[in-house]
Design a protein around this motif. Structure first.
Motif, short mmCIF file in Angstrom:
data_model
loop_
_atom_site.label_atom_id
_atom_site.label_comp_id
_atom_site.label_asym_id
_atom_site.label_seq_id
_atom_site.Cartn_x
_atom_site.Cartn_y
_atom_site.Cartn_z
N ASP A 127 -6.94 14.39 -12.49
CA ASP A 127 -8.21 13.70 -12.10
C ASP A 127 -8.15 12.23 -12.56
O ASP A 127 -8.54 11.17 -11.82
CB ASP A 127 -9.45 14.31 -12.59
N ALA A 128 -7.90 11.96 -13.61
CA ALA A 128 -7.77 10.69 -14.72
C ALA A 128 -6.71 10.00 -13.57
O ALA A 128 -6.67 8.67 -13.41
CB ALA A 128 -7.47 10.76 -15.95
N GLY A 129 -5.50 10.52 -13.41
CA GLY A 129 -4.36 9.71 -12.73
C GLY A 129 -4.56 9.49 -11.23
O GLY A 129 -4.48 8.48 -10.78
N MET A 130 -5.52 10.21 -10.72
CA MET A 130 -5.83 10.06 -9.28
C MET A 130 -6.90 8.93 -9.26
O MET A 130 -6.95 8.23 -8.31
CB MET A 130 -6.53 11.37 -8.59
N ILE A 131 -7.68 8.92 -10.49
CA ILE A 131 -8.87 8.00 -10.32
C ILE A 131 -8.01 6.32 -10.35
O ILE A 131 -8.24 5.35 -9.90
CB ILE A 131 -9.83 8.15 -11.42
N ALA A 132 -7.11 6.46 -11.49
CA ALA A 132 -6.54 5.25 -11.87
C ALA A 132 -5.56 4.97 -10.12
O ALA A 132 -5.52 3.77 -10.12
CB ALA A 132 -5.10 5.62 -12.82
N ALA A 133 -5.01 5.80 -9.81
CA ALA A 133 -4.26 5.54 -8.29
C ALA A 133 -5.25 4.92 -7.27
O ALA A 133 -4.93 4.17 -6.64
CB ALA A 133 -3.40 6.69 -7.94
N ALA A 134 -6.29 5.77 -7.31
CA ALA A 134 -7.37 5.38 -6.02
C ALA A 134 -7.76 3.73 -6.55
O ALA A 134 -8.13 2.96 -5.70
CB ALA A 134 -8.72 6.25 -6.26
N ILE A 136 0.73 -1.32 0.11
CA ILE A 136 -0.05 0.02 0.04
C ILE A 136 0.96 1.30 -0.10
O ILE A 136 0.65 2.12 -0.63
CB ILE A 136 -1.09 0.04 1.17
N ASP A 137 1.97 1.17 0.59
CA ASP A 137 2.92 2.42 0.91
C ASP A 137 3.42 2.64 -0.72
O ASP A 137 3.38 3.77 -1.42
CB ASP A 137 4.01 2.10 1.57
N GLY A 138 3.55 1.59 -1.54
CA GLY A 138 4.08 1.91 -3.09
C GLY A 138 2.96 2.40 -3.72
O GLY A 138 3.03 3.27 -4.56
N ILE A 139 1.99 1.89 -3.54
CA ILE A 139 0.57 2.20 -4.56
C ILE A 139 0.34 3.82 -4.12
O ILE A 139 0.22 4.63 -4.91
CB ILE A 139 -0.68 1.33 -4.24
N LEU A 140 0.17 4.00 -2.63
CA LEU A 140 0.03 5.47 -2.25
C LEU A 140 1.22 6.51 -2.97
O LEU A 140 0.97 7.65 -3.13
CB LEU A 140 -0.13 5.47 -0.82
N GLU A 141 2.30 5.90 -2.78
CA GLU A 141 3.48 6.78 -3.18
C GLU A 141 3.38 7.14 -4.88
O GLU A 141 3.57 8.35 -5.15
CB GLU A 141 4.77 6.04 -2.92
N GLU A 142 2.89 6.06 -5.53
CA GLU A 142 2.77 6.48 -7.03
C GLU A 142 1.70 7.25 -7.29
O GLU A 142 1.87 8.30 -7.92
CB GLU A 142 2.35 5.11 -7.49
N GLY A 143 0.66 7.41 -6.16
CA GLY A 143 -0.61 8.14 -6.67
C GLY A 143 -0.06 9.85 -6.01
O GLY A 143 -0.49 10.81 -6.74
N LYS A 144 0.78 9.86 -4.98
CA LYS A 144 0.91 11.13 -4.65
C LYS A 144 2.17 11.63 -6.04
O LYS A 144 1.87 13.13 -6.23
CB LYS A 144 2.22 10.86 -3.32
N GLU A 145 2.93 10.83 -6.68
CA GLU A 145 3.70 11.47 -7.60
C GLU A 145 2.83 11.91 -8.90
O GLU A 145 2.86 13.16 -9.13
CB GLU A 145 4.57 10.31 -8.22
N ILE A 146 1.81 11.15 -9.10
CA ILE A 146 0.78 11.59 -9.92
C ILE A 146 0.18 13.06 -9.77
O ILE A 146 0.03 13.90 -10.36
CB ILE A 146 -0.56 10.58 -10.32
N MET A 147 -0.18 13.00 -8.30
CA MET A 147 -1.15 14.40 -8.01
C MET A 147 -0.08 15.58 -7.87
O MET A 147 -0.26 16.57 -8.39
CB MET A 147 -1.42 14.33 -6.36
N GLU A 148 1.23 15.33 -7.60
CA GLU A 148 2.23 16.46 -7.60
C GLU A 148 2.61 16.73 -8.98
O GLU A 148 3.11 18.06 -9.27
CB GLU A 148 3.62 16.07 -6.90
N GLU A 149 2.65 15.81 -10.22
CA GLU A 149 3.49 16.26 -11.30
C GLU A 149 2.64 16.38 -12.37
O GLU A 149 2.89 17.13 -13.30
CB GLU A 149 4.27 14.85 -11.60
N ALA A 150 1.10 15.88 -12.45
CA ALA A 150 0.26 16.16 -13.68
C ALA A 150 -0.14 17.87 -13.37
O ALA A 150 -0.76 18.16 -12.28
CB ALA A 150 -0.87 15.42 -13.23
N THR A 151 0.28 18.70 -14.19
CA THR A 151 -0.21 19.70 -14.58
C THR A 151 -1.69 20.19 -14.90
O THR A 151 -2.21 21.15 -14.74
CB THR A 151 0.96 20.57 -15.16
N ASP A 152 -2.00 19.44 -15.64
CA ASP A 152 -3.39 19.19 -16.45
C ASP A 152 -4.42 18.82 -15.62
O ASP A 152 -4.24 17.77 -14.96
CB ASP A 152 -3.24 18.90 -17.64
N ALA A 153 -5.50 19.59 -15.20
CA ALA A 153 -6.37 19.46 -14.20
C ALA A 153 -7.04 17.82 -14.50
O ALA A 153 -7.40 17.11 -13.88
CB ALA A 153 -7.20 20.34 -13.99
#
Ligand SMILES: [Fe+2]
Ligand SMILES: [Fe+2]
Length: 162
Positions: free
Chosen positions: A98-105, A77-94
């Protein structure tokens, strides 16, 4: 700890998912804040409330087992959440974020589904009858959360804008 018997493994998995739920509880408000779509924001906030109840259910399971509630670090779970955090921080397009956060979630939900699925089966097999409905309730909520995210991914994100 010992993982020799199915009972040992059962306890290990309860501790693993307890740790995971607590990490998820900390992460969902951050995801809700970052979500651009109101529907996605609502979905994350709703699941944060459900997660609080899931943690309480797990604490009841510990009680049934006669154990003190405590988690064990779950690297998955730490790895999955870390990946989600990267998406949240790096995606500049809203929309991309959102699509990346759905995938991570959804990766989180699938992890939870596999753990609770196993725990329900093992609780039945080991005769922990009172733990079964508590674990099943959590499993059902994870399935529902996953379906909701699929709906949002398939076009429900901006229904009001369509
Ligand atoms: Fe959960
Ligand atoms: Fe979940």
């Amino acid at each position: 700890m010992s993982m020799k018997t199915l009972d040992d493994l059962f306890v290990h998995f309860v501790r693993d998912i307890y740790y995971a739920e607590k990490q998820v509880l900390k992460t969902l408000p951050k995801m809700a804040r970052k979500a651009d779509s109101d529907n996605l924001k609502d979905a994350f906030e709703h699941h944060r409330e459900e997660t609080e109840g899931q943690i309480e259910n797990l604490e009841k399971v510990f009680e049934i087992l006669g154990l003190k509630a405590r988690g064990v670090t779950c690297e998955a779970i730490d790895g999955i959440l870390e990946e989600g955090k990267e998406i949240m921080e790096e995606a500049t397009d809203a929309d991309a974020r959102d699509a990346g956060m759905i995938a991570a979630a959804q990766a989180v939900e699938h992890y939870e589904i596999t753990r609770y699925g196993t725990l329900v089966a093992w609780a039945k097999r080991l005769g922990h009858t009172k733990a079964v409905p508590l674990l099943q309730a959590n499993l059902d909520q994870e399935y529902a959360a996953d379906r909701k995210l699929s709906d949002l991914a398939e076009g429900g994100l901006n229904k009001q804008a369509a």
